[in-house]
Structure formats: C-alpha cells, structure tokens
Design an enzyme around this catalytic site. Sequence first.
Site, PDB file in Angstrom:
ATOM      1  N   GLU B  62       0.810  -1.225   0.000  1.00 49.25           N
ATOM      2  CA  GLU B  62       0.000   0.000   0.000  1.00 49.25           C
ATOM      3  C   GLU B  62       0.837   1.265   0.000  1.00 49.25           C
ATOM      4  O   GLU B  62       0.498   2.264  -0.645  1.00 49.25           O
ATOM      5  CB  GLU B  62      -0.941   0.013   1.206  1.00 49.25           C
ATOM      6  CG  GLU B  62      -2.120  -0.947   1.091  1.00 49.25           C
ATOM      7  CD  GLU B  62      -1.766  -2.380   1.447  1.00 49.25           C
ATOM      8  OE1 GLU B  62      -0.645  -2.615   1.940  1.00 49.25           O
ATOM      9  OE2 GLU B  62      -2.609  -3.265   1.223  1.00 49.25           O
ATOM     10  N   HIS B 131     -10.431  -4.469  10.338  1.00 43.42           N
ATOM     11  CA  HIS B 131     -11.010  -4.288   9.004  1.00 43.42           C
ATOM     12  C   HIS B 131     -12.339  -3.543   9.069  1.00 43.42           C
ATOM     13  O   HIS B 131     -13.102  -3.568   8.113  1.00 43.42           O
ATOM     14  CB  HIS B 131     -11.283  -5.634   8.329  1.00 43.42           C
ATOM     15  CG  HIS B 131     -10.076  -6.295   7.744  1.00 43.42           C
ATOM     16  ND1 HIS B 131      -8.907  -6.456   8.432  1.00 43.42           N
ATOM     17  CD2 HIS B 131      -9.873  -6.859   6.529  1.00 43.42           C
ATOM     18  CE1 HIS B 131      -8.032  -7.107   7.664  1.00 43.42           C
ATOM     19  NE2 HIS B 131      -8.594  -7.356   6.507  1.00 43.42           N
TER      20      HIS B 131
END
Lengths: 329, 327
Positions: B62, B131
Amino acid sequence: MPSAKVKKLLGWYGQMVLIREFEDACDRLFWEEKQITGVYLHLYSGHEAVGVGALAALTERDHVITAYRDHGIALARGLDVGACMAEMMGRVDGTSGGKGGSMHLADRSRNFWGGYAIVGGHLPLAVGIALASQYRGEDEVTLCFVGDGATNNGYFHESLNMAAIWDLPMVWLIENNFVAMGTRVEKHAGEPELHKRAAAYGMKSLGRVDGQDVQAVHDITRQAVKYARNKGPVLLEALTYRYKGHGVSDRSYDQRFAAELAEYRESKDPIELLKRKLLQAGHADETSLGEIEAVQQEKVKEAVAFAAASPAPSEEHLYQNVYVETERA
Amino acid sequence: MMVRNQPMREALRSALQEEMRRDERVFVMGEEVGEWQGTHRITRGFLQEFGERRVRDTPISEMAIAGAAVGAAMNGLRPVAEMMTISFAFLAMDAIVNHAAKIRYMFDGEFEVPLVIRAASGWGDQATATHSHSPEPIFAHFPGMYLACPSTPADAKGMLKTAIRDPNPVLFCESIALYPRPGPVPNDEDYLLPIGEAAVKRAGADVTLVSFAAGVHWCLQAARELSKEGIECEVVDLRWLRPLDMDTVIASFQKTNRCVVVEESLPMYSLGSEVAAQLQERAFDYMDAPIRRVSAADVPLPFARELELMALPNADKVIASVREVLR
Ligand SMILES: Cc1ncc(C[n+]2csc(CCOP(=O)(O)OP(=O)(O)O)c2C)c(N)n1
C-alpha cells in the site's frame, strides 16, 4: 506398542486430520448450516503439514504468531477445539469471547500470540515478542508464520532487518502457497524464491522445504529453532498449496487453478502422503488410521455442538476490555 | 438525458471506464485490480479492454501504491489507485497525508498532483476490529486533498468523473454496503458534479439530518418513518467531507433550528464534532436544541454479529435522536 517415533507420526496424522475436518466443518457451517455468518473465513486446508510439522519442533515455552489463516496453527498448538469453533460463531466461549472471530484466535497460556488480519502486521509484533525473551535472558524462540504475499510490504523488510541486527531468537517461516489472494508469486515478487530474501539482511537461510511432507517440515524447523535459540534469526520457506479460495466466498479459485488443485489432491496431499508412508512402513493399517480419523471427526462434532450451545456476547461485552480496567481518578 | 438503473458498483465502473477511454493518461493500479477483476468488481473487464500497461496489478504494498501514484501524478499521469479497503490505507497514510496532500503547497505551486485514490470504506460485515473502519473524518483532517463519499450511484458517477479530471488529489471513499444498491444514473459521459457541493436529498422543516455515504440511507429511512407521525426531516447529503459545504447545512438549519449528524465513523473528533462546532460558531442564534450525534459505538469494532449490530448506527438510532432534539 508402537515406538516413540511411530507414536509421533500417528500424533501428527491425527492433528492434520483434525485440521482438515475442522476446516471442512467451517465451510459447511458457513454455506449450508449458516451457523457461521462471518465471511472473513480463511481455511488452512492443504497447509496442514506446515503448521503441524513446524509446531512439533517447538517447546511449550516457545512463541507462535501468525496471520488470519490461523485455525490450523491454533489447533496444532493445542487450543481447545470447542473454543476455536465458538469463536467462528462469535460466541462468549470462543477463544476471544466472540469479539475476534475466525481471523483472531489466540491463547496466552500456550504462547500462541494470535492471528492478525493486516497483511504483514504481525511481523513486527513477532520481533517484539522475541526481543522481550532476549531482553529477559530467556532462551525461548519465536516462530512467525508469513504468507508469500506478506513479503512485499514494509513490515517484512523492517522486521527482518531489525531481527537480524539484534540477533533475535526467531524463525521466520514463509508459507508459500504460490498465490496471494489471486496474484501468483512470480507476478507479485521480483525474486519468487522467497528464501533468498534472507541474504538482504545477512540472515541465516535454511532454504526451501517441501511443505507437503510433515516430517521434512518438522526436521528443518527443528534445525532452525536450534540455530535461533543459540545464534539468531533464521528464514525458511515451505512450499505448500491452498485447497480452498482465499476466503470462503472466493469460489473462482477452484476453476482458475483446477488442474493444479487436482494434481495436489491426487498426488501431493499432505495427509495422504503421511498415510501412505505409515502404511508402507507397516506402522499402521487402514483400520487403525480409520480409528484415528473417527476420533478427530468426533472432536469436531463435539466442538460444533459446544459452540452452538454457547451464548452470544451481550451488551456488557461490547464495552469490556477496551482498556485494562484500572482505578482512575 | 437518458437514465438507466444501475448499482453503485456499475456506476463507478462505467465512470472509470469512460474516463480511461477519454484520457490516455488515466490508468489504474492496486491489489487484484487486473487478473482477479477487482476485489469489489469495479475494474471488471478492464485488463481485457485496456491491457497491462493501464491496468496494473500490484503486490500487497500500500505504501508504494499510494506513493507511486503521487509520483506518477506529479510527472503528468492521472493515476487512479485502489486501496482494497480503507483499513489498508492506514499503511499508506504517510504517502497520502505527507505527500499527496502537501506537495502542491510545500513547493508553492511547483507541482500538480492530479491523483485519485479509491478506497472501499465502511463496516458491518463481521470483518472485525482491524477491518472495520469508516475513517473519512481522519483523512478529511488534512488540507491539500479533497475527500469524496457518495451515497447514490448517480453521485458516485458524477463525483468520480470530476475527481479524475480535477488537478488536485482526491481520496474517493466508496461505501462497501452501497456497492450493490441500485439507483438511476444519467447515461452521459460528461456527467460531472462539482467538488464540495452537498445535496438536499429530502426536504423538511422540522429537523436537519446531516450525513454522508451509507448514513444518508439511514437518515432517509428515518425521515420516511417520522413523516408518518408528521415530523418532517430535511436530509443533507454532504457528498464531500472536504471541501465541506457548510453553507447548505446552515441554510437548512436556519429553517429547522435543530440538527442531528449521522455517521458510520467513531464519535470522537468526528464529522459530528465538526458540524456541531461550526453550527454554534456560525448559526448560534438559530439553535433551538443541542445538536445530537449518531455514530458507531466508541469501541474497536467487534466480530460477533449481535455486538456488531449494537455498535452500528441505524435508522432507529436516528429516530431516537430526532425525538431528543424535538423534546
Ligand atoms: C495491508 C493489507 N493489504 C491487503 C489486505 C487484503 N488481503 C488479505 S489477505 C491477502 C493476501 C495475502 O496473501 P499471503 O500473504 O500469500 O497469505 P495467504 O492468504 O496465501 O495465506 C490480501 C491482499 C490486508 N488484509 N492487509
């Protein structure tokens, strides 16, 4: 009376069957019975020999940490099967009280430091766990499982380098199943022989091992643990194969990799390989192995019943353990 | 204008596809955007149509995805980078916050950073604490980058097209819960919605409900229920958290004198905090009741379905807060 060596093999056989049965039950409980509702459910099927073989090389004092594909590691570490299943269903009797779910099993009493869902996120935690052992002068080793896909973010680089410069007592075990979600290792890694990464950190590498062969995984991990305990960190790569999609909802996987999957199931299945070995050596017969299988199946059945009977957490749990409760002014 | 009924997922796909056809400089990169056809299927068919040069599968990296998007944008491309979910944008936070948002200013106009980072946001599907995030307010904290958070397929299309064509960096947050939700979408390749413009999604004189993304739908549902008892809510869909269209909120508040802010995010240092502060600064004399906030429970979000439902905002919680401000 079977010899100690044979007993060990039969024990591994039982553990691998337990994991396979547990994962099949999860699949069923998600798709058919709908008793598991969380879609973040990543099955360990196919990897059994890696988890079982590697953990067999540790002592109880050693430490284990892994990613979200954690059911098999938890079971191999001896976590209660019922508590693991209750966690899948989000029940109070789960290993994390139903607050963690499939990706976050843990058991402090077994030095199983948990499953973690941010790719690479647990790697520096492993560094810290090993650092604490070294700091206190204890001779424990930390075993950290790493997915092939997790070798590509900063967590990997920073953690391995730090482990190397501080000579931390660690074993980094890459479980290379050739695919990160849907991307093949040749495509996501500039150097797909992941064990070679050790060279970049001046770290000891033990190369690659056949992750379908539980004995081979055990033997090399044992060697790695010995090195880690006395000298410092070791990197090791086990080649294995994932039987199911990335998570339960990923059903395109079966078609995409149909040929490979069939090949593994037919001729490289870790459980079948051990079975064949036991039969050929005359250490067991179909009946005795069948008995072991029946015992494991029964364990999973009982675990499902235990989990289903466990209550859901209540509102009080929602606010519990955000902090360590202390007396505050 | 022709209109067709589409889920938000398809509206986003067609917006992105049209922009890629229109401008060679636009390309996508991210985890599983190509061969896998996109985790959320936004880029389905893209690899086949545009090829590997413009549809780039990345490793799980990322930090480099976001950082490389910044560099490519500085050097004349129009990257549309995908964060599989916004929870993983935390790993890219430095590239986003320290570089995407600051380079224009720091070099006093030397560079443009025309990038879009698309991120799937929201929670409520038992993804558990790490998450389960709707952290839009955190990212909207930083000047130098816009933040989009559409609630309907049409808005998603018009806003994404604008974001791609704009010379500034935009963090484009897409609610996972809204991907399958259909709505009418203009069949127009130049359907553009201006940056920073809120929309009144339902008119009403009694209470102003301010929200974005999935929260807008909880507000609309609450408004429909309350309307049956004669309570009329005005629903302001902010659509962008930066720039923040407070003028539209204030205009509504001057009419209703009451406000509830609704968000999927955590309660502290949130959109609710910001809107309440600005209302008391700029419209204090119009205030007839304390401003109420509906948000996630202030905990790391849990796995068990029962706990998750307790923690998640919904229309009933909005209704309860509306009753409070009307007391
Ligand atoms: C930082 C981060 N990025 C992306 C994801 C989404 N994601 C979850 S697992 C995964 C693939 C990981 O593959 P690998 O490390 O090989 O482990 P495996 O699933 O094969 O066990 C991805 C991309 C994530 N959880 N965290």
